[in-house]
Enzyme design. Structure first.
Site, PDB file in Angstrom:
ATOM      1  CG  ASN A  10      -1.759   1.234   1.332  1.00 25.58           C
ATOM      2  OD1 ASN A  10      -1.794   2.039   0.401  1.00 25.58           O
ATOM      3  ND2 ASN A  10      -2.447   1.405   2.447  1.00 25.58           N
ATOM      4  CD1 TRP A  11       3.960   1.078  -2.360  1.00 27.14           C
ATOM      5  CD2 TRP A  11       3.688   1.600  -4.526  1.00 27.14           C
ATOM      6  NE1 TRP A  11       4.707   0.183  -3.106  1.00 27.14           N
ATOM      7  CE2 TRP A  11       4.558   0.487  -4.440  1.00 27.14           C
ATOM      8  CE3 TRP A  11       3.375   2.110  -5.783  1.00 27.14           C
ATOM      9  CZ2 TRP A  11       5.106  -0.128  -5.565  1.00 27.14           C
ATOM     10  CZ3 TRP A  11       3.925   1.495  -6.910  1.00 27.14           C
ATOM     11  CH2 TRP A  11       4.784   0.385  -6.799  1.00 27.14           C
ATOM     12  CE  LYS A  12      -0.147   3.254   4.699  1.00 28.89           C
ATOM     13  NZ  LYS A  12      -0.025   3.365   6.139  1.00 28.89           N
ATOM     14  CG  HIS A  96      -5.775   2.134   5.094  1.00 30.47           C
ATOM     15  ND1 HIS A  96      -5.280   3.116   5.932  1.00 30.47           N
ATOM     16  CD2 HIS A  96      -4.818   1.188   4.988  1.00 30.47           C
ATOM     17  CE1 HIS A  96      -4.050   2.763   6.292  1.00 30.47           C
ATOM     18  NE2 HIS A  96      -3.750   1.605   5.734  1.00 30.47           N
ATOM     19  CD  GLU A  98      -2.786   5.667   6.616  1.00 34.19           C
ATOM     20  OE1 GLU A  98      -2.802   5.674   5.377  1.00 34.19           O
ATOM     21  OE2 GLU A  98      -1.879   5.132   7.292  1.00 34.19           O
ATOM     22  CD  GLU A 168      -3.521  -2.197   7.437  1.00 39.01           C
ATOM     23  OE1 GLU A 168      -2.370  -2.383   7.049  1.00 39.01           O
ATOM     24  OE2 GLU A 168      -4.196  -1.213   7.124  1.00 39.01           O
ATOM     25  N   GLY A 174       2.202   2.666  10.888  1.00 33.19           N
ATOM     26  CA  GLY A 174       3.126   3.779  10.708  1.00 33.19           C
ATOM     27  C   GLY A 174       3.784   4.238  11.996  1.00 33.19           C
ATOM     28  CB  SER A 210       4.862  -1.291  12.374  1.00 33.87           C
ATOM     29  OG  SER A 210       4.430   0.052  12.585  1.00 33.87           O
ATOM     30  N   GLY A 231       2.874  -0.852   4.411  1.00 34.78           N
ATOM     31  CA  GLY A 231       3.010   0.540   4.009  1.00 34.78           C
ATOM     32  C   GLY A 231       4.477   0.891   3.792  1.00 34.78           C
ATOM     33  N   GLY A 232       5.099   1.475   4.805  1.00 34.01           N
ATOM     34  CA  GLY A 232       6.464   2.006   4.683  1.00 34.01           C
ATOM     35  C   GLY A 232       7.476   1.054   4.052  1.00 34.01           C
TER      36      GLY A 232
HETATM   37  P1  13P Z   1       2.951   0.698   7.777  1.00 31.68           P
HETATM   38  O1  13P Z   1       3.462  -0.633   7.250  1.00 31.68           O
HETATM   39  O2  13P Z   1       3.707   1.869   7.229  1.00 31.68           O
HETATM   40  O3  13P Z   1       2.781   0.686   9.251  1.00 31.68           O
HETATM   41  O4  13P Z   1       1.475   0.858   7.158  1.00 31.68           O
HETATM   42  C1  13P Z   1       0.606  -0.206   7.293  1.00 31.68           C
HETATM   43  C2  13P Z   1      -0.587   0.069   6.495  1.00 31.68           C
HETATM   44  O5  13P Z   1      -1.368   0.947   6.806  1.00 31.68           O
HETATM   45  C3  13P Z   1      -0.802  -0.711   5.271  1.00 31.68           C
HETATM   46  O6  13P Z   1      -2.055  -0.465   4.752  1.00 31.68           O
END
Ligand code: 13P
Length: 249
Positions: A10-12, A96, A98, A168, A174, A210, A231-232
């Site tokens: 997920n590149w957000k 998600h 967010e 999640e 994050g 994470s 994500g990251g």
């Molecule tokens: P991180 O891996 O950056 O914590 O993000 C997780 C996430 O929200 C994937 O959708």
């Protein structure tokens, strides 16, 4: 859907069209050597055409980070299922954390998105997860049930093959604070019970929050974890390569 481990990037709101296309090309090559793992990528919607062009005909799937339930209409800022299907996108993420917590998307709205996408034949990664205060009050299972039950109560059983659940915990996203293996095991066991109740036991269930090459081995070793939503650590080829290696076992 698949028996393989899913590794979903997920590149957000990161990576523009050219960087997304480059990383997608690299991931296509990486995916060639994988036997037990499927790579999926969710770039920004403006990068989706470039990414899909790169992964066309490969095992890598790509999709959107959100989707509307209506086919067309006056919904500024939204993306529809037919638009994604015209691009040959495979799936959309819904709910998600967010979207839920930074942009105020309610559980009802998220369920509408998932049901709309499923009914139009798009794959869905439906995200669920509790906030820290909810966990501390012992409400984790109640939150997960509230986020899953309305979806399964209304979804048609013949759409379950297009559905992936991503657990999640909001406090782990994050933040560098990964949930413990025991916390993940417990949440996935509870989710598995709900899926079983609705005849959806075959839906893959991912963990997200994470995930890094340092912690992923213990997570993917859990029986009820079918992959990760990352994500990251998904923003570089190196991160994805290491996670894929762990996933291959
Ligand atoms: P991180 O891996 O950056 O914590 O993000 C997780 C996430 O929200 C994937 O959708």
């Amino acid at each position: 859907m698949t028996n393989k481990n899913l590794l979903v990037a997920n590149w957000k709101m990161n990576l523009g069209p050219s960087k997304s296309a480059q990383l997608a090309r690299d991931l296509r090559e990486l995916a060639n050597g994988l036997k037990k793992t499927e790579i999926w990528v969710a770039p920004s919607p403006v990068c989706l055409p470039a990414v899909l062009e790169q992964v066309k005909g490969s095992g890598v799937r790509s999709g959107a980070q959100n989707v509307h339930w209506a086919a067309t209409g006056a919904f500024t800022g939204e993306v529809s299922v037919p638009m994604l299907q015209e691009l040959s996108a495979d799936f959309a993420i819904t709910g998600h954390s967010e979207r839920r917590h930074q942009f105020g998307e309610t559980n009802e709205l998220v369920v509408k998105r998932s049901l709309g996408a499923l009914s139009q034949g798009l794959g869905v990664i439906h995200c669920i997860g509790e906030k820290l205060d909810e966990r501390e009050r012992g409400e984790t299972n109640a939150v997960l049930a509230r986020q899953l039950e309305p979806l399964f109560a209304e979804a048609r059983a013949d759409s379950f093959g297009n559905l992936v659940i991503a657990y999640e915990p909001v406090w782990a996203i994050g933040t560098g604070k990964v949930a413990s293996v025991e916390e993940i095991r417990e949440a996935h066991a509870f989710i598995s019970g709900i899926l079983g109740k609705y005849g959806a036991a075959a839906c893959p269930v991912l963990y997200g929050g994470s995930v890094t090459p340092e912690n992923y081995a213990g997570i993917i070793a859990l029986d009820l974890v079918n992959g990760a939503l990352v994500g990251g650590a998904s923003l570089t080829l190196e991160g994805m390569r290491k996670l894929a290696e762990i996933s291959e076992g």
